[in-house]
Design a protein around this motif. Structure first.
Motif, PDB file in Angstrom:
ATOM      1  N   VAL B  48       0.813  -1.215   0.000  1.00 17.51           N
ATOM      2  CA  VAL B  48       0.000   0.000   0.000  1.00 17.51           C
ATOM      3  C   VAL B  48       0.850   1.270   0.000  1.00 17.51           C
ATOM      4  O   VAL B  48       0.400   2.304  -0.481  1.00 17.51           O
ATOM      5  CB  VAL B  48      -1.000   0.043   1.173  1.00 17.51           C
ATOM      6  CG1 VAL B  48      -1.995  -1.089   1.081  1.00 17.51           C
ATOM      7  CG2 VAL B  48      -0.292   0.005   2.520  1.00 17.51           C
ATOM      8  N   VAL B  63      -5.329   3.906  -1.827  1.00 21.12           N
ATOM      9  CA  VAL B  63      -5.140   4.625  -0.560  1.00 21.12           C
ATOM     10  C   VAL B  63      -4.587   6.032  -0.753  1.00 21.12           C
ATOM     11  O   VAL B  63      -4.504   6.803   0.216  1.00 21.12           O
ATOM     12  CB  VAL B  63      -4.221   3.846   0.409  1.00 21.12           C
ATOM     13  CG1 VAL B  63      -4.723   2.414   0.591  1.00 21.12           C
ATOM     14  CG2 VAL B  63      -2.781   3.852  -0.068  1.00 21.12           C
ATOM     15  N   MET B  82      -3.518   6.699   8.644  1.00 25.21           N
ATOM     16  CA  MET B  82      -4.627   6.271   7.799  1.00 25.21           C
ATOM     17  C   MET B  82      -5.862   7.099   8.138  1.00 25.21           C
ATOM     18  O   MET B  82      -6.375   7.014   9.263  1.00 25.21           O
ATOM     19  CB  MET B  82      -4.901   4.777   8.014  1.00 25.21           C
ATOM     20  CG  MET B  82      -3.687   3.900   7.762  1.00 25.21           C
ATOM     21  SD  MET B  82      -4.055   2.136   7.861  1.00 25.21           S
ATOM     22  CE  MET B  82      -4.450   1.993   9.587  1.00 25.21           C
ATOM     23  N   LEU B  85     -10.932   6.182   6.631  1.00 26.49           N
ATOM     24  CA  LEU B  85     -10.895   4.726   6.468  1.00 26.49           C
ATOM     25  C   LEU B  85     -12.216   4.175   5.952  1.00 26.49           C
ATOM     26  O   LEU B  85     -13.305   4.672   6.286  1.00 26.49           O
ATOM     27  CB  LEU B  85     -10.518   4.058   7.781  1.00 26.49           C
ATOM     28  CG  LEU B  85      -9.021   4.129   8.104  1.00 26.49           C
ATOM     29  CD1 LEU B  85      -8.746   3.902   9.577  1.00 26.49           C
ATOM     30  CD2 LEU B  85      -8.254   3.114   7.256  1.00 26.49           C
ATOM     31  N   ASP B  89     -10.558  -1.229   3.695  1.00 23.03           N
ATOM     32  CA  ASP B  89      -9.214  -1.146   4.279  1.00 23.03           C
ATOM     33  C   ASP B  89      -9.005  -2.174   5.375  1.00 23.03           C
ATOM     34  O   ASP B  89      -7.902  -2.294   5.914  1.00 23.03           O
ATOM     35  CB  ASP B  89      -8.982   0.262   4.850  1.00 23.03           C
ATOM     36  CG  ASP B  89      -9.019   1.347   3.790  1.00 23.03           C
ATOM     37  OD1 ASP B  89      -9.634   2.406   4.046  1.00 23.03           O
ATOM     38  OD2 ASP B  89      -8.430   1.129   2.709  1.00 23.03           O
ATOM     39  N   TYR B  93      -2.064  -5.501   8.606  1.00 22.69           N
ATOM     40  CA  TYR B  93      -1.051  -4.622   8.041  1.00 22.69           C
ATOM     41  C   TYR B  93       0.323  -5.017   8.586  1.00 22.69           C
ATOM     42  O   TYR B  93       0.494  -5.198   9.801  1.00 22.69           O
ATOM     43  CB  TYR B  93      -1.347  -3.165   8.399  1.00 22.69           C
ATOM     44  CG  TYR B  93      -2.483  -2.584   7.593  1.00 22.69           C
ATOM     45  CD1 TYR B  93      -3.799  -2.956   7.843  1.00 22.69           C
ATOM     46  CD2 TYR B  93      -2.243  -1.678   6.563  1.00 22.69           C
ATOM     47  CE1 TYR B  93      -4.855  -2.443   7.092  1.00 22.69           C
ATOM     48  CE2 TYR B  93      -3.283  -1.149   5.812  1.00 22.69           C
ATOM     49  CZ  TYR B  93      -4.589  -1.541   6.082  1.00 22.69           C
ATOM     50  OH  TYR B  93      -5.624  -1.030   5.327  1.00 22.69           O
TER      51      TYR B  93
END
Lengths: 111, 112
Positions: B48, B63, B82, B85, B89, B93
């Protein structure tokens, strides 16, 4: 972006037998510096990815020698000489030559 | 020994924000490409965001404009801010250094 395509999607294999996974890139992954940033990673459920092979054929620290990588340009292969129980998981090829870094869709190795 | 220790993540409502952290030891975040990679439930790996050693940043189309990658060299830590959201998503991660070293992962769930 460079698209990475792996075959097969699933690879049933008997313990002690070899396994082979192919990875093809939509364009050459040779960097302008002459190096090829093609890696292979192993992903087991509940664990982070683990680097096995980098720059096509270099085995990462601690990786058993039953894992080997080969290839050039757009076609690459990961081989497991004798599959062991702990090798069960999903294997991904990844190119780090060009942004965005991209992964193959994964190959599930199962006993 | 190289270690990447992640923190942050959790459950957040759509439109909310989270910040992920990745503290490195035995490895410097400002000399090496660092990335954030995610795996949505039942899906494969997706890069990402990446920050090169020189500070150049890249974001996936999905993103861009919502996520921001940064680093604090004094703390040897990588971050992913982030914002806005979305349920899409939702994923585990992972931070990674060079793709050689990986954090333990942190789960982000976006749901009302």
């Amino acid at each position: 972006e460079i698209v990475m395509t792996q075959t097969p999607i699933s690879s049933p294999v008997a313990l002690g037998q070899p396994a082979s996974i192919s990875c093809r890139s939509s364009e050459s992954v040779v960097h302008s510096n002459g190096k090829t940033y093609l890696s292979w990673l192993q992903k087991r459920p509940g664990q982070p990815p683990r680097l096995l092979i980098y720059k096509v054929s270099e085995r990462f620290s601690g990786v058993p020698d039953r894992f080997s990588g080969s290839g050039a340009g757009t076609d690459f292969t990961l081989k497991i000489s004798r599959v062991e129980t702990e090798d069960v998981g999903v294997y991904y090829c990844m190119q780090g030559t060009e942004f965005p870094w991209t992964f193959g869709q994964g190959t599930k190795v199962e006993i | 020994e190289v270690q990447l220790v992640q923190s942050g993540g959790g459950l957040v409502q759509p439109g909310g924000s989270l910040r992920l952290s990745c503290a490195a030891s035995g490895f410097t975040v400002d000399n090496n490409p660092m990335s954030w990679v995610r795996q949505a439930p039942g899906k494969g790996l997706e890069c990402v965001s990446v920050m090169s050693g020189s500070g150049i940043t890249y974001y996936a189309n999905s993103v861009r404009g919502r996520f921001t990658i940064s680093r604090d060299t004094s703390k040897n830590t990588l971050y992913l801010q982030m914002d806005s959201l979305e349920p899409a998503d939702t994923a585990m991660y992972y931070c990674s250094g060079l793709a050689n070293y990986w954090g333990q992962g942190t789960l982000v769930t976006v749901s009302s």
